[in-house]
Enzyme design. Structure first.
Site, PDB file in Angstrom:
ATOM      1  N   GLY A  43     -13.007   6.658  18.531  1.00 23.31           N
ATOM      2  CA  GLY A  43     -11.580   6.656  18.864  1.00 23.31           C
ATOM      3  C   GLY A  43     -10.742   6.237  17.679  1.00 23.31           C
ATOM      4  O   GLY A  43     -11.209   5.612  16.734  1.00 23.31           O
ATOM      5  N   GLY A  80     -18.120   2.606  14.988  1.00 22.46           N
ATOM      6  CA  GLY A  80     -16.649   2.584  15.049  1.00 22.46           C
ATOM      7  C   GLY A  80     -16.024   1.268  14.652  1.00 22.46           C
ATOM      8  O   GLY A  80     -16.045   0.883  13.485  1.00 22.46           O
ATOM      9  N   VAL A 121       0.862  -1.187   0.000  1.00 22.98           N
ATOM     10  CA  VAL A 121       0.000   0.000   0.000  1.00 22.98           C
ATOM     11  C   VAL A 121       0.899   1.238   0.000  1.00 22.98           C
ATOM     12  O   VAL A 121       1.728   1.412   0.894  1.00 22.98           O
ATOM     13  CB  VAL A 121      -0.915   0.028   1.255  1.00 22.98           C
ATOM     14  N   ILE A 166     -16.899  -1.829  15.392  1.00 25.09           N
ATOM     15  CA  ILE A 166     -17.758  -3.029  15.240  1.00 25.09           C
ATOM     16  C   ILE A 166     -18.048  -3.268  13.753  1.00 25.09           C
ATOM     17  O   ILE A 166     -18.521  -2.356  13.072  1.00 25.09           O
ATOM     18  CB  ILE A 166     -19.114  -2.849  15.987  1.00 25.09           C
ATOM     19  N   GLU A 173     -17.588   1.038   6.377  1.00 32.69           N
ATOM     20  CA  GLU A 173     -17.703   0.257   7.624  1.00 32.69           C
ATOM     21  C   GLU A 173     -17.540   1.134   8.864  1.00 32.69           C
ATOM     22  O   GLU A 173     -18.231   0.939   9.874  1.00 32.69           O
ATOM     23  CB  GLU A 173     -16.641  -0.856   7.624  1.00 32.69           C
ATOM     24  N   LYS A 186     -26.664   7.321  12.140  1.00 28.24           N
ATOM     25  CA  LYS A 186     -26.170   5.931  12.109  1.00 28.24           C
ATOM     26  C   LYS A 186     -27.342   4.950  12.082  1.00 28.24           C
ATOM     27  O   LYS A 186     -27.300   3.936  11.385  1.00 28.24           O
ATOM     28  CB  LYS A 186     -25.276   5.671  13.325  1.00 28.24           C
TER      29      LYS A 186
HETATM   30  N1  HSE Z   1     -18.694  11.274  17.694  1.00 30.16           N
HETATM   31  C1  HSE Z   1     -18.886   9.909  17.341  1.00 30.16           C
HETATM   32  C2  HSE Z   1     -19.259   9.136  18.590  1.00 30.16           C
HETATM   33  C3  HSE Z   1     -17.637   9.361  16.727  1.00 30.16           C
HETATM   34  O1  HSE Z   1     -19.064   9.668  19.692  1.00 30.16           O
HETATM   35  O2  HSE Z   1     -19.772   8.028  18.493  1.00 30.16           O
HETATM   36  C4  HSE Z   1     -17.801   8.013  16.100  1.00 30.16           C
HETATM   37  O3  HSE Z   1     -18.747   8.024  15.064  1.00 30.16           O
END
Ligand code: HSE
Length: 405
Positions: free
Chosen positions: A294, A126, A31, A128, A121, A197
């Site tokens: 994170g 995050g 990469v 998962i 994804e 989400k």
């Molecule tokens: N600000 C979002 C959270 C970051 O706290 O879930 C991850 O999408």
């Protein structure tokens, strides 16, 4: 060799770059990062790949790349850049839930027209791998329900307020310091991020298009230390829960702070951890738990998309283009709640509640101009209707409702 251009070198970008560098030996296919777009080059003086960092998007597009990775966040100019990259027949990976929830339909169409993949994804939960689970692993199922904690920042704040007695402001500051919160944390604390989400997951789960703005959204800004005290009385914790449940041909969707039993799975998901509980018609209940925000957890999901494309595992997502889901705001199910009604006439409010609900209990009458009640009711719509009815009374000053789920 795969040439990659990266837009953004913040929390997620730096996590991704760390993983690309760490996994070099594992990958037969080298990469090569050809360009990294940032706002302020000086800030990245001591970062790896400094030689390819630019502040000029034209320079990024002029460099050769097979894949463009957008980890800058926000809608503009991310939307314009992603569109341009797809039109140039480059595969795109994004961690941007705002972008997918708002412009998913158009962007997936452009990707299809140009025979490239748009992968996302990291946009939901995050680290998962929930997008892969819904689009690939569960393709033999019809999903009936999603119940989830989808925002790390608010889960972190509620955990710290509930268990360490931190104030809302202190907890939010810590979440910002740790890189969980959005640049403008309003999206986190008002519940918009979780709603975006949820709309993305719902599209994939129910194969329909969902407008995140149509979801019934309540954030956590009104939650105070007394709410935790009352929750504790019922052996509950407060969690910001996102739900999408099939009700015949409609879908009930909601994002709101709710009371969850301390022994439940949701109650055990603390700090920035996210959780998604899915119910599929064939598989039954499935539970996914992991870090939802994170640098490295989110970087890990972006890296997995990169690995898929390198290994020619392309995807074509059609759900965002399907008919619009018919959404309902209140589920027709038992709705036991704590109502905190602000009023100049507590006795009158209690008497009105006694007339309407089967079972009520006074939890706290000691506060000035407020009465706190536990009520049992057969549907949330009915509770809401009651609140709407007393809104016009001169003694009414406001109401906060926390439902037990
Ligand atoms: N600000 C979002 C959270 C970051 O706290 O879930 C991850 O999408």
């Amino acid at each position: 060799m795969t040439k990659v251009a990266i837009m953004g070198y913040g929390v997620v970008g730096s996590g991704l770059i760390e993983l690309i560098d760490k996994n070099r030996e594992k990958n037969d296919n080298e990469v090569v990062i050809t360009s990294i777009l940032v706002r302020n080059k000086e800030k990245h003086k001591n970062c790896s790949h400094y030689e390819v960092i630019t502040t000029d998007s034209e320079e990024l597009f002029s460099k050769e790349s097979d894949i463009v990775i957008e980890v800058m966040g926000g809608i503009h100019p991310a939307y314009e850049y992603v569109k341009r990259a797809l039109t140039l027949k480059k595969h795109v990976i994004t961690a941007n839930k705002d972008l997918i929830a708002t412009f998913g339909q158009e962007l997936f169409n452009i990707a299809k027209e140009n025979s490239v993949s748009l992968k996302f994804e990291a946009a939901v939960a995050g680290g998962i791998p929930i997008i892969k689970a819904l689009t690939e692993s569960l393709c033999g199922n019809k999903v009936n329900a999603i119940k989830a904690i989808l925002n790390g920042t608010t889960n972190f704040i509620l955990t710290k307020m509930g268990s360490e007695k931190l104030s809302y402001d202190e907890a939010l500051k810590e979440a910002q310091k740790l890189g969980f919160a959005e640049a403008n944390p309003e999206a986190d604390v008002e519940g918009y991020d979780a709603a975006r989400k949820l709309a993305i997951l719902s599209s994939l789960a129910f194969d329909k298009s969902f407008k995140w703005e149509d979801i019934n959204i309540n954030g956590i800004t009104e939650i105070d230390s007394n709410d935790f005290k009352y929750a504790k009385k019922f052996n509950c914790k407060i969690k910001l829960v996102a739900e999408a449940v099939k009700c015949r041909n409609k879908i009930y969707t909601s994002v709101k702070p709710v009371l969850v039993d301390e022994d439940s799975i949701l109650a055990k998901i603390d700090n920035e951890v996210n959780g998604v509980i899915l119910n599929g018609d064939e598989i039954g209940e499935l539970i996914f738990i992991g870090k939802g925000a994170g640098k490295l957890p989110t970087g890990s999901s972006v890296y997995s998309d990169l690995n898929d494309i390198i290994n020619c595992r392309f995807s074509d997502i059609g759900s965002f283009n399907k008919e619009k889901a018919e959404m309902i705001n209140y589920a027709h199910k038992t709705c036991n709640s704590i109502l905190r009604i602000r009023t100049s006439d507590k006795d009158e409010v209690v008497s009105r509640c006694r007339d309407i609900f089967n079972n009520i209990k006074i939890i706290d009458k000691s506060l000035k101009d407020e009465v706190v009640l536990y009520i049992e009711c057969t549907s949330e719509a009915y509770v809401q209707k009651f609140i709407e009815t007393i809104k016009d009374e001169i003694y009414y000053k406001g109401c906060k409702k926390l439902i037990f789920i």
